[in-house]
Design an enzyme around this catalytic site. Structure first.
Site, short mmCIF file in Angstrom:
data_model
loop_
_atom_site.label_atom_id
_atom_site.label_comp_id
_atom_site.label_asym_id
_atom_site.label_seq_id
_atom_site.Cartn_x
_atom_site.Cartn_y
_atom_site.Cartn_z
N CYS A 276 0.81 -1.22 0.00
CA CYS A 276 0.00 0.00 0.00
C CYS A 276 0.85 1.28 0.00
O CYS A 276 0.48 2.25 -0.69
CB CYS A 276 -1.01 0.00 1.14
N ARG A 305 6.94 -11.26 4.98
CA ARG A 305 6.71 -11.05 6.41
C ARG A 305 7.46 -12.13 7.18
O ARG A 305 7.41 -13.31 6.82
CB ARG A 305 5.21 -11.10 6.73
N GLN A 323 0.34 -11.26 -3.27
CA GLN A 323 -1.02 -10.79 -3.00
C GLN A 323 -1.71 -10.28 -4.26
O GLN A 323 -1.08 -9.62 -5.09
CB GLN A 323 -1.00 -9.64 -1.98
N ASP A 325 -3.62 -7.65 -4.82
CA ASP A 325 -3.89 -6.47 -4.00
C ASP A 325 -4.39 -5.31 -4.86
O ASP A 325 -4.11 -5.24 -6.06
CB ASP A 325 -2.60 -6.07 -3.29
N HIS A 327 -5.75 -0.85 -4.42
CA HIS A 327 -6.10 0.31 -3.61
C HIS A 327 -6.96 1.24 -4.45
O HIS A 327 -6.57 1.64 -5.55
CB HIS A 327 -4.83 1.01 -3.11
N LYS A 411 -11.84 -3.31 8.77
CA LYS A 411 -11.93 -4.04 7.50
C LYS A 411 -13.08 -5.05 7.53
O LYS A 411 -13.58 -5.42 8.59
CB LYS A 411 -10.62 -4.76 7.20
N HIS A 457 -8.52 -0.44 0.68
CA HIS A 457 -7.59 -1.55 0.39
C HIS A 457 -8.46 -2.79 0.15
O HIS A 457 -9.38 -3.06 0.93
CB HIS A 457 -6.67 -1.84 1.57
#
Length: 591
Positions: A276, A305, A323, A325, A327, A411, A457
């Site tokens: 992000c 991670r 991911q 992902d 935004h 979320k 997100h």
């Protein structure tokens, strides 16, 4: 699958059976000393010091036989309370019990339980007699460091399970066998999807050719879905300066989950845990008008991670993952419509994969532990309320969970129950007022003034790695035809007599994009057909004299003995349509 730890009756039964096992082990190994024997979700285990002895697979039936004797003796299980000093005297020759006792405060009364010739420290409770524990099974064994410290001695850990009746035990063991066959770690190895190497490092998967095919197909699938909905795709680096993560707040709030900082050329870099912050920089690189919004930036992004080694679970939970992902930068007035659109996309994808056992979870901030999060109370309450209202407006059933929010905002998580009973988060939608503030993002509003956008997100497949693990376990590796890494095998009845025609069929299939192999080995036909079934190939095409004469094929699908004869032309049309439509054939919707 039952949770033995949470079910009070099963908890008591399994803890009692752990003592039954310890009693049997003491009979067979008089030198045995015992550390702890807790109940866990799957049953129970006991950590045991056997001196120089090492438990092997063939020892488990021997221990089970002695356990049956102890259970049949029907000894009462008697509780007794003693003082700390009495306990120290009674167990003075057992360093493990002395360690436990010394952790207890002065003046503590300690409980212990006795069944026949066996006594152990325990809080309890226990069943009345050993006979209550007669329906059990020892599942596996392993080594375990005392207190989990690698500097300590390795103890022998034996796992088991106990149920109230033989019927329940048999059913549970059948479930365990099914779970073993579904375990994505086993399937991933058998199907050559991925591998791990200690030399590469724990939690860092290596994707093999078959696995990369599945990942590529999933990436193309979701990117096409996104393109049709107005998303723009980007690619950002997996490493960045710590300056970026100081602005985003990751270094302050997420550092323990990140890989260590790397220093080079008077700068500090870190592997990104999420992408992000990079997308915030992309948005900020241009001036935007309200007419431009919403702007939907998406990426198939590699993230890292540093998960604890004990938490690593194949590709379901690893240290390097990818991911799906995105935004979405929008105005406050666009929040509801954008979240609805994301929710509809999630439901559309789940329909494609025949996923129908899931729940929506509204993940909120823990109001008693606000230091975990940044931002003010007003923004948190507003964003939580907005997500709640959207769920209500869409009439989507949901439950709330405090403490599950991201550190920058609440979320909506979609929790899916896997075939192994794991509660897995596949998709997520997060509402964020905080990062636009921290990165000073702006757009020019209708009146000419500058305003902050809101960021949504969202991840649909979530981690592609986790999604692959989930699919493997749901289907036992019998992936739908369009997603199978190897889709078809062509088998000539006689490699010599029918090999040329088989090669022609392979070429025609490959022309239309079907991932096809030729099995013209000098082996019996039945052997080659059985091996194709063992390898879970979705389509088997057998050709012989009749097929050559009629320019046709004989089709067999995985898991079916039915044979279908058809022309080669009709087969090519049908198989192309099934793949293009991403159809779930009835026999492989869900294993």
């Amino acid at each position: 699958m039952r949770n033995f730890k949470e079910d009070a009756a099963l908890n008591t039964l399994n803890h009692s059976c752990a003592h039954l096992m310890a009693q049997a082990v003491k009979h067979l190994y008089p030198q045995a000393k015992f550390w702890v024997g807790p109940v866990v979700e799957e049953g129970f285990y006991y950590d045991i010091d056997l001196g120089d002895e090492v438990i092997r697979d063939e020892d488990l039936p021997k221990i089970e036989k002695e356990m049956k004797k102890c259970a049949k003796a029907d000894k009462r299980i008697v509780r007794q309370e003693i003082t700390r000093e009495e306990a120290l005297e009674q167990f003075k020759d057992d360093e493990y019990k002395i360690d436990l006792i010394n952790r207890m405060p002065e003046g503590t009364h300690i409980s212990m339980y006795t069944q026949g010739d066996f006594t152990d420290l325990c809080r309890g409770p226990h069943t009345e007699t050993t006979k209550n524990c007669r329906y059990f099974k020892l599942i596996k064994h392993s080594g375990a460091y005392w207190k989990g410290d690698k500097n300590n001695k390795v103890l022998q850990r034996i796992y088991g399970v106990c149920l109230p009746t033989q019927e329940e035990l048999d059913s549970h063991l059948a479930d365990l066998e099914d779970a073993k066959q579904r375990d994505h770690r086993k399937l991933g190895k058998d199907m050559q999807i991925f591998m791990f190497s200690d030399i590469v490092g724990g939690g860092l998967p290596l994707w093999l050719p078959n696995g990369l095919t599945v990942r590529r197909l999933l990436s193309d699938y979701i990117m096409n879905k996104e393109l049709a909905r107005g998303y723009q795709h980007v690619l950002t680096p997996s490493v960045a300066s710590t300056k970026l993560y100081k602005i985003s707040g990751h270094l302050a709030h997420y550092k323990d989950d990140m890989f260590p900082i790397m220093s080079r050329d008077d700068d500090e870099f870190v592997l990104r845990p999420m992408n992000c912050p990079e997308h915030m920089i992309i948005y900020k690189s241009q001036l935007h008008s309200y007419r431009d919004l919403p702007i939907r930036i998406a990426e198939i992004a590699n993230d890292f991670r540093f998960e604890a080694s004990g938490a690593l679970t194949g590709i379901e939970r690893s240290r390097a993952f990818t991911q799906n992902d995105s935004h979405i930068f929008c105005t406050e007035e666009q929040i509801a419509s954008e979240i609805k659109a994301v929710t509809e996309l999630i439901l559309d994808v789940y329909k494609d994969f025949n996923l129908n056992q899931f729940e929506f979870r509204l993940s909120l901030r823990d109001k008693e532990n606000t230091e975990k999060y940044f931002g003010n109370d007003e923004l948190w309450e507003r964003s939580e309320s907005e997500l709640r209202e959207v769920l209500k407006e869409m009439n989507v059933p949901y439950y709330e969970a405090e403490g599950e929010a991201a550190f920058y905002g609440p979320k909506i998580d979609v929790q899916v129950r896997s075939a192994l009973g794991h509660d897995v988060t596949l998709s997520t939608i997060q509402l964020d007022y905080q990062l636009p503030e921290r990165f000073e993002l702006e757009y020019v509003a209708n009146g000419g003034e500058k305003k902050r956008p809101v960021v949504i997100h969202r991840a649909i497949l979530g981690s592609i790695d986790r999604f692959v693990a989930f699919l493997l376990e749901e289907t036992k590796g019998i992936l739908p035809l369009w997603l199978a890494p190897r889709q078809a095998v062509v088998i000539p009845v006689s490699p010599e007599a029918h090999g040329d025609y088989a090669k022609k069929v392979v070429e025609e299939l490959r022309k239309i994009g079907v991932r096809t192999e030729l099995d013209d080995r000098n082996e019996k036909l039945g052997y080659r057909i059985r091996e194709a079934q063992t390898n879970k190939l979705p389509i088997e095409v057998v050709v012989g004299d009749g097929e050559i004469e009629n320019n046709g094929i004989t089709l067999r699908r995985y898991g079916s003995r039915q044979e279908t004869k058809m022309s080669l032309e009709d087969f090519l049309i049908a198989i192309k349509a099934e793949i293009d439509e991403k159809r779930l054939a009835p026999e492989i919707q869900k294993a």
